[in-house]
Write an enzyme that holds these catalytic residues in place. Structure first.
Site, PDB file in Angstrom:
ATOM      1  N   GLY A   1       0.924  -1.122   0.188  1.00  0.00           N
ATOM      2  CA  GLY A   1       0.139   0.035   0.160  1.00  0.00           C
ATOM      3  C   GLY A   1       0.759   1.429   0.189  1.00  0.00           C
ATOM      4  O   GLY A   1       2.143   1.177  -0.203  1.00  0.00           O
ATOM      5  N   ASN A   2       0.266   2.309   0.216  1.00  0.00           N
ATOM      6  CA  ASN A   2       1.126   3.702   0.417  1.00  0.00           C
ATOM      7  C   ASN A   2       0.451   4.543   1.202  1.00  0.00           C
ATOM      8  O   ASN A   2      -0.498   4.207   1.930  1.00  0.00           O
ATOM      9  CB  ASN A   2       1.013   4.251  -1.087  1.00  0.00           C
ATOM     10  CG  ASN A   2      -0.384   4.614  -1.678  1.00  0.00           C
ATOM     11  OD1 ASN A   2      -0.972   5.380  -1.007  1.00  0.00           O
ATOM     12  ND2 ASN A   2      -0.733   3.915  -2.711  1.00  0.00           N
ATOM     13  N   ARG A   3       0.972   5.737   1.485  1.00  0.00           N
ATOM     14  CA  ARG A   3       0.595   6.521   2.703  1.00  0.00           C
ATOM     15  C   ARG A   3      -0.564   7.657   2.259  1.00  0.00           C
ATOM     16  O   ARG A   3      -1.010   8.786   3.134  1.00  0.00           O
ATOM     17  CB  ARG A   3       1.852   7.472   3.233  1.00  0.00           C
ATOM     18  CG  ARG A   3       2.911   6.822   3.688  1.00  0.00           C
ATOM     19  CD  ARG A   3       4.020   7.534   4.123  1.00  0.00           C
ATOM     20  NE  ARG A   3       5.374   6.968   4.157  1.00  0.00           N
ATOM     21  CZ  ARG A   3       5.571   6.408   5.449  1.00  0.00           C
ATOM     22  NH1 ARG A   3       4.676   6.462   6.724  1.00  0.00           N
ATOM     23  NH2 ARG A   3       6.493   5.434   5.578  1.00  0.00           N
TER      24      ARG A   3
END
Ligand code: CTP
Length: 403
Positions: free
Chosen positions: A213-215
């Site tokens: 995933g990412n932020r």
């Protein structure tokens, strides 16, 4: 030191009609008064069956009536509307929408709606059948064609055990639409336009408990949705893994992975005037997600093989409808403009909003700063400020291209 000038507080008229959601209007009223607005509440007669006059008077600090026949010497049926900076009707019943669309003036609220020259926001709430009835839809279309902002009802639990479209959105979200409409003096330049926005960050499953995933928080995409609603657009928000309340008036489609986002965005884009890809999209995904939790097995090869995801923005650029405006976002750490220009050309977008990551900007913060690269024009610099302000600059550029 004193000052001679007295700052005039923004004058808000809160129209309240007789729906069960009236209790949420008390919360909306408090949000206005606590942020320094002067609010006159104008309920319909039947709204007072749900919440009485003392509650509205106490919360607003003003006398409250539904009638044009009280305090006649002050001509309230004209004065309240004339002095308003914004009128918001929440909840707006099918009945009040019909009376407003036809210019009837049987009570103080409808008189006020006829005399107001300010932005007018309606937040309808009713049963799904009443909302979908051609009569209601025609009345909504009439009000919108005259510049009113009519917020699409939310989907969810209705008065009884039933669920469907017709719920009053969260008061805090109605409030945010109102503030934007007040700030922009109600310029609904996206009325009649359908815009699609992606927000958040996609997740690619590795196994039942892990993902790549990412932020991305989704704040910028949600600000784009909120501001588009306040400018009159029909908004589809494709949201990936965001923990934020639904923006009032937007149709929210929830997705998790890039492939799901691609399907949802391309389906909505087929009817859209503009598509803004604010989501952080995972470039790679595991070739296959394991059905069971992956274990460390000594001597076994690396269990996760990656494959490239489709580039949704590039696909939108290639398959665009005539006149459709495509907007991308890019977060860059270095050579911001050069990387951005190359990306704009590579993806075939009209606009690319480029921000530099770092310095506490972009991810998870309420503020943002950016440069908008324009395919056939000069870049537009957006100074650091709220994500809503950045969103409005994007919509200014989109609206200009659509016009
Ligand atoms: N984007 C997309 N599909 C992808 C990757 C990105 O639609 N598979 C969109 C993003 O939503 C964003 C824009 O493309 O609007 C730029 O994203 P970015 O990650 O910066 O682009 P990449 O092509 O991945 O470029 P880089 O090589 O810099 O990672």
């Amino acid at each position: 030191m004193g000052s001679d000038s007295v700052t005039r507080r923004p004058q808000i008229v809160l129209g309240v009609s007789a729906g069960i959601a009236v209790y949420k209007a008390c919360e909306l009223l408090r949000l206005f008064t606590e942020s320094g607005h002067d609010v006159r509440v104008v309920p319909t007669r039947d709204a007072l069956r749900f919440v009485g006059e003392p509650m509205w008077a106490a919360l607003s600090g003003h006398p409250v009536t539904s009638e044009v026949w009280e305090s006649v010497h002050e001509v309230p049926h004209v004065r309240i509307g004339q002095s308003a900076d914004l009128v918001v009707v929440a909840p707006a019943t099918a009945d009040v929408l019909a009376r407003a669309a036809h210019g009837l003036a049987g009570d103080l609220l409808t008189n006020t709606l006829l005399t107001a020259r300010s932005p007018v926001v309606y937040a309808p709430a009713m049963h799904t059948e009443m909302w979908e009835h051609p009569a209601t839809q025609a009345n909504v279309a009439t009000l919108r064609s005259r510049g009113a902002i009519v917020i699409e009802p939310a989907v969810g639990r209705l008065t009884g055990a039933d669920t469907g479209k017709g719920r009053l959105p969260d008061p805090a979200e109605i409030f945010r639409v109102c503030l934007r409409a007040l700030l922009r003096r109600g310029a609904s330049d996206l009325a009649g336009r359908h815009v699609v926005i992606s927000a958040g960050g996609t997740r690619e499953a590795i196994d039942p408990v892990r993902f790549i995933g990412n932020r991305s928080s989704g704040l910028q995409g949600y600000a784009l949705a909120r501001t588009a609603v306040a400018r009159g657009a029909e908004v589809t928000l494709v949201s990936a893994n965001v923990a934020l309340p639904d923006p009032a008036g937007a149709k929210v489609v929830r997705v998790e992975s890039t492939l799901q986002m691609r399907d949802a965005v391309l389906a909505a884009a087929a009817q859209a005037d503009a598509v803004v890809m604010a989501a952080a999209v995972a470039d790679f995904r595991p070739v296959r997600a394991s059905d069971t939790k992956i274990k460390k097995t000594p001597g076994e090869p690396d269990p996760i093989q990656l494959t490239k995801n489709p580039d949704i923005l590039a696909e939108l650029g290639r398959g665009r409808r005539p006149g459709q405006v495509i907007v991308g976002f890019a977060a860059e750490t270095h050579d911001v403009i050069a990387n951005g220009q190359a990306k704009l050309a590579r993806k075939g977008s009209d606009l690319l909003v480029v921000n530099q990551v770092g310095e506490n900007l972009a991810f998870g913060t309420p503020d943002n700063a950016a440069v908008v690269l324009v395919a056939d024009g000069d870049p537009v610099e957006i100074p650091r400020g709220p994500k809503e302000d950045l969103a409005d600059v994007v919509w200014d550029l989109v609206a200009a291209r659509l016009a």
